[in-house]
Design a protein around this motif. Structure first.
Motif, short mmCIF file in Angstrom:
data_model
loop_
_atom_site.label_atom_id
_atom_site.label_comp_id
_atom_site.label_asym_id
_atom_site.label_seq_id
_atom_site.Cartn_x
_atom_site.Cartn_y
_atom_site.Cartn_z
N VAL A 1 0.87 -1.18 0.00
CA VAL A 1 0.00 0.00 0.00
C VAL A 1 0.90 1.23 0.00
CG1 VAL A 1 -1.78 1.29 1.23
CG2 VAL A 1 -1.83 -1.21 1.25
N TRP A 2 0.81 2.01 -1.04
CA TRP A 2 1.70 3.18 -1.21
C TRP A 2 0.86 4.45 -1.13
CZ3 TRP A 2 2.87 7.03 -4.98
CH2 TRP A 2 4.13 7.61 -4.84
N HIS A 3 1.12 5.23 -0.10
CA HIS A 3 0.30 6.41 0.18
C HIS A 3 1.21 7.62 0.36
CE1 HIS A 3 -2.81 8.91 2.07
NE2 HIS A 3 -3.69 7.98 1.75
N ARG A 4 1.01 8.64 -0.49
CA ARG A 4 1.80 9.88 -0.41
C ARG A 4 0.89 11.07 -0.70
NH1 ARG A 4 4.56 6.33 1.04
NH2 ARG A 4 6.77 5.88 0.62
N GLU A 5 1.29 12.25 -0.21
CA GLU A 5 0.52 13.47 -0.47
C GLU A 5 1.07 14.25 -1.66
OE1 GLU A 5 1.35 12.81 2.88
OE2 GLU A 5 -0.68 12.06 3.24
N ARG A 6 2.36 14.13 -1.94
CA ARG A 6 3.00 14.93 -3.00
C ARG A 6 2.54 14.46 -4.38
NH1 ARG A 6 9.32 16.58 -2.71
NH2 ARG A 6 8.51 17.24 -0.69
N PRO A 7 2.32 15.39 -5.34
CA PRO A 7 1.84 14.97 -6.66
C PRO A 7 2.92 14.32 -7.51
CG PRO A 7 2.18 17.34 -6.61
CD PRO A 7 2.37 16.85 -5.20
N PHE A 8 2.46 13.58 -8.52
CA PHE A 8 3.36 12.98 -9.49
C PHE A 8 3.80 14.01 -10.53
CE2 PHE A 8 1.34 8.67 -8.65
CZ PHE A 8 2.51 8.06 -8.25
N HIS A 9 5.03 13.86 -10.99
CA HIS A 9 5.50 14.59 -12.17
C HIS A 9 4.92 13.85 -13.38
CE1 HIS A 9 8.14 15.96 -15.37
NE2 HIS A 9 8.57 16.93 -14.57
N PRO A 10 4.12 14.50 -14.21
CA PRO A 10 3.40 13.77 -15.27
C PRO A 10 4.32 13.04 -16.24
CG PRO A 10 3.21 16.15 -15.57
CD PRO A 10 3.78 15.93 -14.21
N GLU A 11 5.41 13.65 -16.63
CA GLU A 11 6.29 13.03 -17.62
C GLU A 11 7.02 11.82 -17.05
OE1 GLU A 11 8.67 14.97 -21.26
OE2 GLU A 11 9.49 15.49 -19.30
N ARG A 12 7.53 11.95 -15.83
CA ARG A 12 8.26 10.83 -15.23
C ARG A 12 7.33 9.66 -14.94
NH1 ARG A 12 11.10 14.91 -12.45
NH2 ARG A 12 10.06 14.51 -10.48
N LEU A 13 6.11 9.95 -14.49
CA LEU A 13 5.16 8.86 -14.25
C LEU A 13 4.79 8.18 -15.56
CD1 LEU A 13 3.32 7.25 -12.37
CD2 LEU A 13 1.54 8.97 -12.75
N TYR A 14 4.57 8.95 -16.61
CA TYR A 14 4.20 8.37 -17.89
C TYR A 14 5.29 7.43 -18.40
CZ TYR A 14 2.22 8.03 -22.58
OH TYR A 14 1.67 7.55 -23.73
N GLU A 15 6.53 7.83 -18.25
CA GLU A 15 7.64 6.99 -18.71
C GLU A 15 7.76 5.71 -17.90
OE1 GLU A 15 10.95 9.63 -18.42
OE2 GLU A 15 10.48 10.70 -20.31
N ALA A 16 7.24 5.71 -16.67
CA ALA A 16 7.34 4.54 -15.79
C ALA A 16 6.11 3.64 -15.85
CB ALA A 16 7.57 4.99 -14.35
N LEU A 17 5.11 4.01 -16.65
CA LEU A 17 3.83 3.27 -16.62
C LEU A 17 3.99 1.80 -16.93
CD1 LEU A 17 1.21 5.71 -18.22
CD2 LEU A 17 1.55 5.13 -15.81
N GLU A 18 4.78 1.45 -17.94
CA GLU A 18 4.91 0.05 -18.32
C GLU A 18 5.52 -0.77 -17.19
OE1 GLU A 18 6.82 -2.82 -21.81
OE2 GLU A 18 6.92 -0.64 -22.00
N ASP A 19 6.59 -0.25 -16.58
CA ASP A 19 7.23 -0.98 -15.48
C ASP A 19 6.28 -1.10 -14.28
OD1 ASP A 19 9.54 -1.36 -16.92
OD2 ASP A 19 10.55 0.40 -16.11
N LEU A 20 5.54 -0.05 -13.99
CA LEU A 20 4.62 -0.09 -12.85
C LEU A 20 3.47 -1.06 -13.10
CD1 LEU A 20 4.45 3.73 -12.01
CD2 LEU A 20 5.52 1.94 -10.61
N THR A 21 2.97 -1.08 -14.35
CA THR A 21 1.86 -1.96 -14.68
C THR A 21 2.27 -3.43 -14.59
OG1 THR A 21 0.94 -0.29 -16.16
CG2 THR A 21 0.21 -2.57 -16.49
N CYS A 22 3.50 -3.73 -14.99
CA CYS A 22 3.97 -5.12 -15.00
C CYS A 22 4.57 -5.56 -13.67
CB CYS A 22 4.99 -5.31 -16.12
SG CYS A 22 4.30 -5.06 -17.77
N ALA A 23 4.63 -4.65 -12.71
CA ALA A 23 5.27 -4.97 -11.43
C ALA A 23 4.42 -5.89 -10.56
CB ALA A 23 5.57 -3.67 -10.67
N ALA A 24 3.11 -5.94 -10.81
CA ALA A 24 2.21 -6.72 -9.95
C ALA A 24 1.11 -7.35 -10.79
CB ALA A 24 1.60 -5.83 -8.87
N ALA A 25 0.58 -8.45 -10.29
CA ALA A 25 -0.54 -9.10 -10.97
C ALA A 25 -1.76 -8.19 -10.98
CB ALA A 25 -0.87 -10.42 -10.27
N ARG A 26 -1.92 -7.41 -9.91
CA ARG A 26 -3.08 -6.52 -9.79
C ARG A 26 -2.66 -5.25 -9.07
NH1 ARG A 26 -7.33 -4.02 -11.42
NH2 ARG A 26 -9.22 -4.04 -10.14
#
Length: 401
Positions: A263-288
Motif C-alpha cells: 500500500v503506497w500512500h503519499r501526499e505529494r503529486p506525481f510529475h506527469p512526464e516521469r510517471l508516464y515513462e514509468a507506466l509500463e514498469d509499474l503496470t507489470c510490477a504486480a498481478a493486480r
C-alpha cells in the motif's frame, strides 16, 4: 412469499456451475435462471429456468442493439417478476454467463423493484493468477458480450472478484497456499464459502411441493453457509460506493506465502512526464494494482488507476473534493466525504496517491523506489502550483484530452 434473488457469476465456469448446483440442493424452493450469451452470434440469447430436477422452461430472446448483455437486461426482470408472481419460488438464482459482471446485473434487478439478497462470485483458487494475468481480449476467447466489447479476461475477472462480498471457493486439488493467499489478499473483506461438488440429481434432495414451499421460512431447512450467503441481504448502493475510486475499500498491507500487497500512500503529486515513462514498469510490477492518484499539472482531477493482465486503464473520475466550492459539498454522498476526511491534508485536501499492488514475488523495494522517483522533487514541489501546471502534459493523449 416474497422472492429473494441471488446473483452468482464468475469466469470460472466449473466453479460457478458447482456453486449453483449446491444452492439448488441446499435451498428448498429455489430455481436457477440463466441466459446463455454464447448463441449471440446467431442473433439470440437462450434463456433457461431450472430447478433441482431439471429444466422447467426454455426460450429465446432477440439481441438488443447487437448487444447480448442488453438483451439479458431486457429479459431478466420480467422473468423474475413472473417467478415472484407465481408465489412458489423462494430463491431465484441468477447464474450469469461467463463474462457478465455482477455489478451491472445487481443494479438492474434492484432497479426493477426486486430484492437482491446475495451476490456471489465463484472461484477456483488455482485459476486466480492465470486469469488475472490473462491480457487477452474477451472477443479473442469468444466471451465478448457485444460487438463493441473491449474488455480483457484479466480486468473482467478482477471486477467480478472484487465486487462480490462473498466468494464461493471450490475445493481445487491443484491450488496451493500461494493461490489461496493471493485470493485472500486481493479481496480481504470477502467472506469465503467452501463449495464441493453437488450430489448427483439422483441423490439430490427431493423437490418440495409448491403448496409446502409457500410456507417455507429460513428456519425450516438447515441453513448451510452457502445458503446463508445467498439469503443474507445485499446493499446495491453501498456496493457501488465501495467500488468508486474516490472511496474504494482497497486491500491492506500483507505478506504471506510468497504473496505481497504493498500500500503506497503519499501526499505529494506525481510529475506527469516521469510517471508516464514509468507506466509500463509499474503496470507489470504486480498481478493486480489499483487506486487513485493525482498529477501536478492536473491538481483538480481525481485519477483512477486500474491494472491487471499487464494492461493499465487510467481515467479521470471527476474532481477532488478539495477543488469543489463549499456549496457543492452538500451534493456529495456521505461515504465520499468520510473517505476524503481520512486522507485530508492541510494544504492539498483529499488529493493523494493511494495505490495498492498485489502479487506473488512482488519486489516491494524496487517498486517503492520507482514510485518515489515519479513524484515531484523538493525543488519542483517548492516551485508551486503555477509552475506545476506548466509541466509537460504527458497524459493528455492517454486521457483523450
Amino acid at each position: 412469499m416474497s422472492l429473494s434473488v441471488a446473483i452468482v457469476g464468475g469466469l470460472h465456469a466449473d466453479a460457478r456451475r458447482a456453486t449453483v448446483a449446491r444452492l439448488l440442493t441446499e435451498v428448498p424452493g429455489s430455481v436457477v435462471l440463466h441466459h446463455d450469451l454464447a448463441t449471440a452470434a446467431a442473433g439470440t440469447v437462450v434463456r433457461t429456468i431450472r430447478d433441482a430436477t431439471g429444466i422447467r422452461s426454455a426460450g429465446e430472446t432477440p439481441l438488443v442493439n447487437d448487444c447480448a448483455c442488453c438483451a439479458l437486461r431486457e429479459d431478466l426482470v420480467p422473468e423474475l417478476r413472473r417467478l415472484a408472481a407465481d408465489g412458489t419460488t423462494r430463491l431465484a438464482v441468477v447464474e450469469l454467463w461467463d463474462s457478465v459482471e455482477p455489478k451491472a446485473m445487481a443494479e438492474v434487478v434492484a432497479a426493477g423493484g426486486l430484492t437482491v439478497t446475495g451476490v456471489i462470485t465463484a472461484v477456483d483458487p488455482a485459476l486466480v493468477l492465470p486469469y488475472l494475468g490473462n491480457g487477452d481480449d474477451l472477443a479473442e476467447r469468444g466471451l465478448a458480450a457485444a460487438a463493441t466489447d473491449q474488455r480483457t479476461v484479466a480486468d473482467t475477472f478482477a471486477r467480478q472478484l472484487e465486487y462480490a462480498p462473498v466468494l464461493a471457493v471450490t475445493d481445487s486439488p491443484e491450488a496451493d497456499d500461494e493461490d489461496r493467499e493471493l485470493l485472500a489478499q486481493l479481496h480481504p473483506t470477502a467472506r469465503q464459502v467452501p463449495v464441493r461438488d453437488a450430489p448427483s440429481q439422483a441423490s439430490a434432495i427431493a423437490p418440495t411441493r409448491p403448496q409446502a414451499l409457500h410456507n417455507t421460512s429460513p428456519s425450516v431447512f438447515p441453513p448451510t453457509p452457502l445458503a446463508r450467503a445467498a439469503l443474507a441481504g445485499f446493499d446495491v448502493e453501498a456496493a457501488a460506493a465501495a467500488q468508486h475510486p474516490a472511496c474504494a475499500l482497497l486491500p491492506a498491507e500483507a505478506d504471506a506465502h510468497g504473496v505481497c500487497t504493498l500500500v503506497w500512500h503519499r501526499e505529494r503529486p506525481f510529475h506527469p512526464e516521469r510517471l508516464y515513462e514509468a507506466l509500463e514498469d509499474l503496470t507489470c510490477a504486480a498481478a493486480r494494482s489499483r487506486g487513485r492518484f493525482w498529477l501536478a499539472d492536473r491538481p483538480d482531477t481525481l485519477l483512477h488507476w486500474d491494472a491487471a493482465g499487464g494492461a493499465l486503464c487510467v481515467e479521470g473520475v471527476g474532481p477532488w473534493l478539495a477543488s469543489l466550492p463549499d456549496g457543492a459539498w452538500d451534493m456529495v454522498p456521505p461515504v465520499r466525504r468520510a473517505a476524503a476526511a481520512l486522507d485530508w491534508h492541510p494544504e492539498h485536501g483529499d488529493r493523494c496517491q493511494h495505490l495498492v499492488f498485489t502479487s506473488p514475488g512482488l519486489d516491494r523495494d524496487g517498486l517503492e523506489r520507482l514510485l518515489e522517483s515519479c513524484l515531484l522533487t523538493d525543488a519542483e514541489y517548492a516551485a508551486g502550483r503555477d509552475a506545476w501546471k506548466r509541466l509537460p502534459p504527458a497524459f493528455d493523449t492517454l486521457l483523450e484530452v
